[in-house]
Design a protein around this motif. Structure first.
Motif, short mmCIF file in Angstrom:
data_model
loop_
_atom_site.label_atom_id
_atom_site.label_comp_id
_atom_site.label_asym_id
_atom_site.label_seq_id
_atom_site.Cartn_x
_atom_site.Cartn_y
_atom_site.Cartn_z
N GLN A 103 0.13 -7.78 -7.13
CA GLN A 103 1.10 -8.63 -6.42
C GLN A 103 1.75 -7.80 -5.32
OE1 GLN A 103 3.91 -10.33 -9.24
NE2 GLN A 103 2.28 -10.65 -10.73
N GLU A 104 2.10 -8.46 -4.21
CA GLU A 104 2.76 -7.76 -3.10
C GLU A 104 3.95 -6.97 -3.63
OE1 GLU A 104 4.26 -10.63 -0.33
OE2 GLU A 104 2.67 -10.22 1.10
N PRO A 105 3.97 -5.65 -3.40
CA PRO A 105 5.16 -4.90 -3.86
C PRO A 105 6.34 -5.17 -2.93
CG PRO A 105 3.58 -3.41 -2.86
CD PRO A 105 2.98 -4.78 -2.77
N ASP A 106 7.54 -4.89 -3.42
CA ASP A 106 8.73 -5.12 -2.60
C ASP A 106 9.08 -3.92 -1.73
OD1 ASP A 106 8.98 -7.60 -3.68
OD2 ASP A 106 10.46 -7.01 -5.19
N GLU A 107 8.52 -2.77 -2.07
CA GLU A 107 8.88 -1.55 -1.33
C GLU A 107 7.76 -1.13 -0.39
OE1 GLU A 107 11.17 1.77 -3.35
OE2 GLU A 107 10.29 0.69 -5.02
N TYR A 108 8.15 -0.68 0.77
CA TYR A 108 7.21 -0.20 1.77
C TYR A 108 6.37 0.97 1.21
CZ TYR A 108 5.40 1.43 6.20
OH TYR A 108 4.55 1.80 7.21
N ARG A 109 7.08 1.87 0.51
CA ARG A 109 6.42 3.06 -0.06
C ARG A 109 5.25 2.64 -0.98
NH1 ARG A 109 7.28 5.40 -4.96
NH2 ARG A 109 8.61 3.65 -5.50
N LEU A 110 5.51 1.66 -1.84
CA LEU A 110 4.47 1.20 -2.77
C LEU A 110 3.40 0.40 -2.04
CD1 LEU A 110 6.54 0.30 -5.91
CD2 LEU A 110 4.70 1.98 -5.75
N ASP A 111 3.82 -0.32 -1.01
CA ASP A 111 2.86 -1.08 -0.22
C ASP A 111 1.82 -0.13 0.38
OD1 ASP A 111 2.61 -3.86 0.52
OD2 ASP A 111 2.77 -3.20 2.60
#
Ligand code: FAD
Ligand code: SF4
Length: 511
Positions: A103-111
């Motif tokens: 699922q789309e993560p909420d954090e840029y770092r994890l994205d």
């Protein structure tokens, strides 16, 4: 045993109503993992680490009870490779998996991490997390071409789109905003009932964290853990809020009191941020309570609450995705000072800061105005580097996840974005703190004294900030009045403010 697909669930994706879980499929393996890097990117509060691990473990149990196949990798597992990629690779080869989904993560770092995964599979598919009320890019589109993103415009649009608290095209009650009627100081002898706390034993998880040598800050009573870590507990807290707190939510939204660490705020941010609750169900529960009980819950109370979730929360997420990764580098005032070390201990003679920081260490929580007008206000006035301010906020609060932490800290609180989020810096002298709290009454410093011994540091810091940042702020129409006041001041007084601020700044560790 083999599976077709592997689905990764992140620690803040505990949404049991996600369409993934609507049917059981023996060919789908879910995976969740507690890995070291996720606990190391900031010095996290121990209650935050425990809340995440406990909620994740409860979620897995729920999925298994429903018949889903789930592999859970604990922080203490010997074969945990402590990397998304390595753990995933191992599972993929063990079960001959050909499709990977997340699922789309909420954090840029994890994205970034997830979009760069090297996995031996045929396909990768990304799903919506089905949590937010807007898409990542909606706010950017809404404010296309604008330098400043006015939350009020976004919020009104959300009210119109959803029909929440609307009568046709008009807001119920004829006004969009009831702030003027809200935001009162807590009257003397006002009694607040005890907050709903869960008091669970989390000793097992705590010991695993200690054995894994994860660094942490803050305090914990492992026999009485207070935060909700399941959907059921989150719903209980929501019900408590609607029945006990909503009637006074707006009234005392900005109030601060030495005696109470929890006033009429919902303390639902963690439950929502890890998606145990959907924002719309929280809004609907609040509106349901308002409609059933209009004699107790007035329109300003429910509007104030709806504004936080339908407005601010969605808005901050939109700002994050419109502005990252640059946002994390912004430093409008070029502030370079270090965060005083007492932010990590609460050992300062300034009572407002002492209280807000010790409360943060004890509960991993303070409400919005303590974050904005006490700890944030001081850091901005003291010229602290926003990187250090961010690191503090990201670690210390139970609800701190970057998308909502950084936009509030760097944007709303530190004005490091130069005014994308806020129309002016949120700074104040002692007068505001005294108006909204009882902190000044028992403080070592004198709230009325501007300079000299025991003068409140907020007073001289305030004017020092105004003077130092003239070039950057004087054209801001919302600052004009302050510059007029400063210009009218006698030069001797101006100098004594500046000297006093310099004196305190030079010995900031000791004030
Ligand atoms: P309530 O006052 O009961 O409000 C209800 C809900 O509205 C909250 O649970 C939250 O989901 C939402 N909300 C309210 N204000 C905001 C806001 N400004 N931005 C986004 N959502 C909002 N919130 C976080 O969730 N995580 C953070 O890391 C975080 N860091 C912050 C840092 C600073 C410097 C400041 C000024 C604010 C920060 N906030 C953060 C926003 C806000 O302070 C918290 O959401 C709120 O205090 C959480 O407590 P509550 O659940 O009792 O909120
Ligand atoms: Fe804070 Fe100043 Fe009031 Fe003390 S006197 S509590 S330092 S505002």
């Amino acid at each position: 045993m083999t599976y077709n697909s592997l689905r990764l669930i992140l620690g803040d994706q505990l949404n049991e109503n996600h369409s993934w879980f609507s049917k059981v499929d023996d060919k789908v393996l879910y995976v969740m993992m507690e890995i070291r890097p996720e606990s190391l990117y900031a010095a996290h509060h121990i209650q935050k680490i425990i809340a995440f691990f406990t909620a994740m473990r409860a979620f897995v149990q729920k999925l298994r009870n429903k018949g889903h196949q789930v592999q859970y990798i604990k922080i203490s597992d010997e074969d945990n490779l402590h990397s998304f990629e390595e753990n995933l690779n191992k599972i993929i080869s063990e079960y001959q998996i050909s499709h990977f989904e997340f699922q789309e993560p909420d954090e840029y770092r994890l994205d970034q991490i997830l979009s760069k995964l090297q996995l031996p599979i045929q396909s990768i598919k990304v799903f919506d997390s089905e949590h937010f009320l807007t898409k990542r890019e909606d706010l950017k589109t809404f404010f296309h071409g604008k330098k400043q993103y006015l939350m009020e415009n976004f919020y009104r649009d959300m009210r119109k789109k959803t029909g929440i608290l609307m009568s046709g095209e008009s807001p119920i009650g004829g006004k969009w905003n009831f702030d003027a009627e809200n935001r009162k100081k807590l009257p003397k002898n006002h009694f607040i009932i005890n907050p709903k706390l869960f008091k669970k034993d989390v000793g097992v998880v705590f010991n695993e964290i200690v054995q894994a040598k994860l660094p942490y800050i803050g305090e914990i009573d492992t026999e009485k853990f207070i935060w909700p870590t399941s959907r059921e507990e989150s719903l209980e807290l929501l019900l408590f809020f609607c029945n006990q707190c909503l009637p006074n939510f707006g009234n005392f939204q900005d109030a601060m009191a030495e005696k109470y660490w929890s006033l009429y705020h919902s303390r639902l941010s963690f439950a929502m941020n890890v998606k145990m609750l959907h924002p719309m169900e929280v809004i609907e529960a609040g509106i349901g309570a308002f409609e059933k009980n209009k004699s107790q819950i007035s329109l300003p109370q429910i509007e104030g609450f709806v504004r936080q979730i339908l407005g601010w929360r969605e808005y901050m997420r939109g700002v994050y995705w419109a502005q990252m990764p640059n946002y994390a580098q912004l430093n409008f005032f070029n502030h370079k000072n270090k965060l005083p070390s007492w932010y990590w201990s609460g050992k300062t003679k300034m009572n407002c800061l002492h209280h807000s920081i010790t409360q943060s260490l004890e509960y991993a929580y303070t409400h919005h105005i303590q974050r904005l007008m006490i700890t944030g206000n001081f850091a901005l006035l003291a010229g602290v580097n926003p990187d250090e301010v961010d690191a503090w906020y990201l670690g210390i609060y139970i609800d701190a996840i970057e998308w909502v932490e950084i936009t509030n800290t760097r944007g709303m609180s530190q004005f490091a974005d130069g005014g994308i989020v806020g129309t002016k810096p949120y700074v104040s002298s002692a007068a505001y703190i005294d108006k909204m709290s009882d902190y000044c009454t028992s403080c070592f410093y004198d709230k009325k004294k501007k300079v000299g011994e025991r003068s409140c540091p907020f007073n001289s810091f305030y004017w020092n900030f105004i003077a130092e940042n003239r070039e950057l702020l004087e054209k801001n129409p919302r600052m004009t009045m302050m510059y007029k006041l400063w210009d009218k001041m006698d030069n001797n007084l101006k100098n004594s403010y500046l000297n006093q601020a310099k004196h305190y700044l030079n010995r900031i560790e000791l004030i």
